[in-house]
Design an enzyme around this catalytic site. Structure first.
Site, PDB file in Angstrom:
ATOM      1  N   HIS A  12      38.203  39.996  24.757  1.00 50.61           N
ATOM      2  CA  HIS A  12      38.542  39.581  26.120  1.00 50.61           C
ATOM      3  C   HIS A  12      37.319  39.089  26.886  1.00 50.61           C
ATOM      4  O   HIS A  12      37.455  38.420  27.920  1.00 50.61           O
ATOM      5  CB  HIS A  12      39.199  40.747  26.876  1.00 50.61           C
ATOM      6  CG  HIS A  12      40.108  40.298  27.978  1.00 50.61           C
ATOM      7  ND1 HIS A  12      41.332  39.694  27.739  1.00 50.61           N
ATOM      8  CD2 HIS A  12      39.976  40.339  29.334  1.00 50.61           C
ATOM      9  CE1 HIS A  12      41.917  39.399  28.885  1.00 50.61           C
ATOM     10  NE2 HIS A  12      41.105  39.772  29.870  1.00 50.61           N
ATOM     11  N   LYS A  26      51.428  38.077  29.628  1.00 52.69           N
ATOM     12  CA  LYS A  26      51.372  38.897  30.845  1.00 52.69           C
ATOM     13  C   LYS A  26      51.909  38.132  32.049  1.00 52.69           C
ATOM     14  O   LYS A  26      51.339  38.187  33.144  1.00 52.69           O
ATOM     15  CB  LYS A  26      49.942  39.384  31.105  1.00 52.69           C
ATOM     16  CG  LYS A  26      49.442  40.368  30.058  1.00 52.69           C
ATOM     17  CD  LYS A  26      48.128  40.985  30.485  1.00 52.69           C
ATOM     18  CE  LYS A  26      47.696  42.058  29.486  1.00 52.69           C
ATOM     19  NZ  LYS A  26      46.425  42.722  29.889  1.00 52.69           N
ATOM     20  N   ARG A  40      37.422  35.343  27.401  1.00 57.80           N
ATOM     21  CA  ARG A  40      38.239  34.878  28.530  1.00 57.80           C
ATOM     22  C   ARG A  40      37.446  35.021  29.828  1.00 57.80           C
ATOM     23  O   ARG A  40      37.424  34.101  30.661  1.00 57.80           O
ATOM     24  CB  ARG A  40      39.539  35.671  28.598  1.00 57.80           C
ATOM     25  CG  ARG A  40      40.438  35.315  29.798  1.00 57.80           C
ATOM     26  CD  ARG A  40      41.802  35.974  29.648  1.00 57.80           C
ATOM     27  NE  ARG A  40      42.575  35.934  30.873  1.00 57.80           N
ATOM     28  CZ  ARG A  40      43.314  34.903  31.294  1.00 57.80           C
ATOM     29  NH1 ARG A  40      43.357  33.798  30.564  1.00 57.80           N
ATOM     30  NH2 ARG A  40      44.007  34.949  32.402  1.00 57.80           N
ATOM     31  N   ARG A  71      43.526  35.022  25.810  1.00 53.67           N
ATOM     32  CA  ARG A  71      43.618  36.409  25.379  1.00 53.67           C
ATOM     33  C   ARG A  71      43.822  36.422  23.863  1.00 53.67           C
ATOM     34  O   ARG A  71      44.202  35.406  23.274  1.00 53.67           O
ATOM     35  CB  ARG A  71      44.797  37.106  26.055  1.00 53.67           C
ATOM     36  CG  ARG A  71      44.740  37.148  27.583  1.00 53.67           C
ATOM     37  CD  ARG A  71      45.980  37.840  28.135  1.00 53.67           C
ATOM     38  NE  ARG A  71      45.936  37.978  29.583  1.00 53.67           N
ATOM     39  CZ  ARG A  71      46.399  37.070  30.441  1.00 53.67           C
ATOM     40  NH1 ARG A  71      46.943  35.938  29.972  1.00 53.67           N
ATOM     41  NH2 ARG A  71      46.323  37.263  31.742  1.00 53.67           N
ATOM     42  N   TYR A  83      35.463  35.864  39.431  1.00 57.68           N
ATOM     43  CA  TYR A  83      34.572  34.923  38.751  1.00 57.68           C
ATOM     44  C   TYR A  83      33.692  34.175  39.747  1.00 57.68           C
ATOM     45  O   TYR A  83      32.503  33.965  39.507  1.00 57.68           O
ATOM     46  CB  TYR A  83      35.378  33.945  37.907  1.00 57.68           C
ATOM     47  CG  TYR A  83      36.196  34.626  36.838  1.00 57.68           C
ATOM     48  CD1 TYR A  83      35.589  35.426  35.870  1.00 57.68           C
ATOM     49  CD2 TYR A  83      37.579  34.481  36.783  1.00 57.68           C
ATOM     50  CE1 TYR A  83      36.330  36.067  34.896  1.00 57.68           C
ATOM     51  CE2 TYR A  83      38.332  35.121  35.818  1.00 57.68           C
ATOM     52  CZ  TYR A  83      37.705  35.912  34.877  1.00 57.68           C
ATOM     53  OH  TYR A  83      38.449  36.559  33.915  1.00 57.68           O
ATOM     54  N   HIS A 120      46.480  32.591  36.083  1.00 54.65           N
ATOM     55  CA  HIS A 120      46.643  33.772  36.929  1.00 54.65           C
ATOM     56  C   HIS A 120      47.767  33.570  37.941  1.00 54.65           C
ATOM     57  O   HIS A 120      47.820  32.548  38.620  1.00 54.65           O
ATOM     58  CB  HIS A 120      45.355  34.070  37.697  1.00 54.65           C
ATOM     59  CG  HIS A 120      44.258  34.613  36.851  1.00 54.65           C
ATOM     60  ND1 HIS A 120      42.921  34.427  37.145  1.00 54.65           N
ATOM     61  CD2 HIS A 120      44.290  35.355  35.713  1.00 54.65           C
ATOM     62  CE1 HIS A 120      42.188  35.023  36.226  1.00 54.65           C
ATOM     63  NE2 HIS A 120      42.989  35.575  35.349  1.00 54.65           N
TER      64      HIS A 120
END
Length: 223
Positions: free
Chosen positions: A175, A110, A178, A85, A210, A201
């Site tokens: 972004h 995050k 990413r 990010r 993805y 994640h």
């Protein structure tokens, strides 16, 4: 010390458009004040990721303009290679690099999970060259002329400018690199759990998108 970046004025801003306020339909449009409205992403871009060949094209364009070409090339490569990010990229420190083992400690934002990732030869070479070029030694890899991390708006300008130079027909944002990382890993057949760990994640549902886009997903169906 780095010089300040020149002000970049994009040729167009397709992600913003003038529309009339529809709250008062009784007023004639010519008499209403126009407001800036941001449309949905899908109305602006055909997709939110770039293909590997397009990433190469973007990075090649970034290193052809500006006073910090090596920095910009390295920045975009690292954002793509490690799925960073903007906030993660601008907070990278030289101490995150292990020169002996050619690895990097990736600190996720995050509430993402951190990881130690390999640095491949092309990236390692760029890092060495850039470190030798930097005159003012600061903790951060990508710094401003004030010796602080570069601003996220600066990263947006670099990518937007490179996208126009590379003649993409839709606007780019940071972004997307990413997302491009996740897409490229899925296209290589990488296990979903492994991609999840690589991108940090917490929820695998964020990773599945993805694999859903993988071009190899339907291979062999008609054999």
């Amino acid at each position: 010390m780095f010089q300040a970046m020149s002000i970049y004025k994009p040729k167009s801003r397709p992600h913003l458009k003038l529309v009339y306020d529809s709250l008062n339909p009784k007023v004639e449009p010519v008499k209403r004040e126009p407001i800036m409205k941001r449309p949905k992403n899908e109305d602006v871009r055909p997709r939110e990721h770039l293909r590997p060949s397009e990433v190469e094209r973007l990075i090649a364009a970034a290193k052809t303009v500006g006073r910090h070409r090596l920095r910009d090339e390295l920045l975009l490569l690292m954002m793509y290679r490690h799925g960073l990010r903007v906030s993660e990229a601008i907070s990278l420190r030289w101490s995150d690099i292990d020169w002996d083992t050619a690895t990097i400690y990736v600190r996720r934002m995050k509430r993402g999970n951190p990881s130690t990732q390999p640095i491949y030869p092309d990236e390692f070479k760029l890092l060495r060259s850039f470190k030798n070029k930097v005159k003012d030694k600061t903790p951060w890899i990508f710094m401003s002329e004030r010796g602080a991390p570069i601003a996220d708006d600066t990263v947006r300008v670099i990518i937007s400018r490179a996208g126009e130079i590379a003649e993409f027909d839709f606007p780019l944002h940071p972004h997307m690199l990413r997302h491009s990382c996740g897409y490229a890993l899925a296209a290589k057949g990488t296990d979903t759990r492994r991609i999840q760990d690589y991108l940090g994640h917490n929820n695998i549902n964020h990773t599945v998108k993805y694999t859903q886009l993988s071009p190899n997903k339907f291979d062999g169906l008609w054999d």
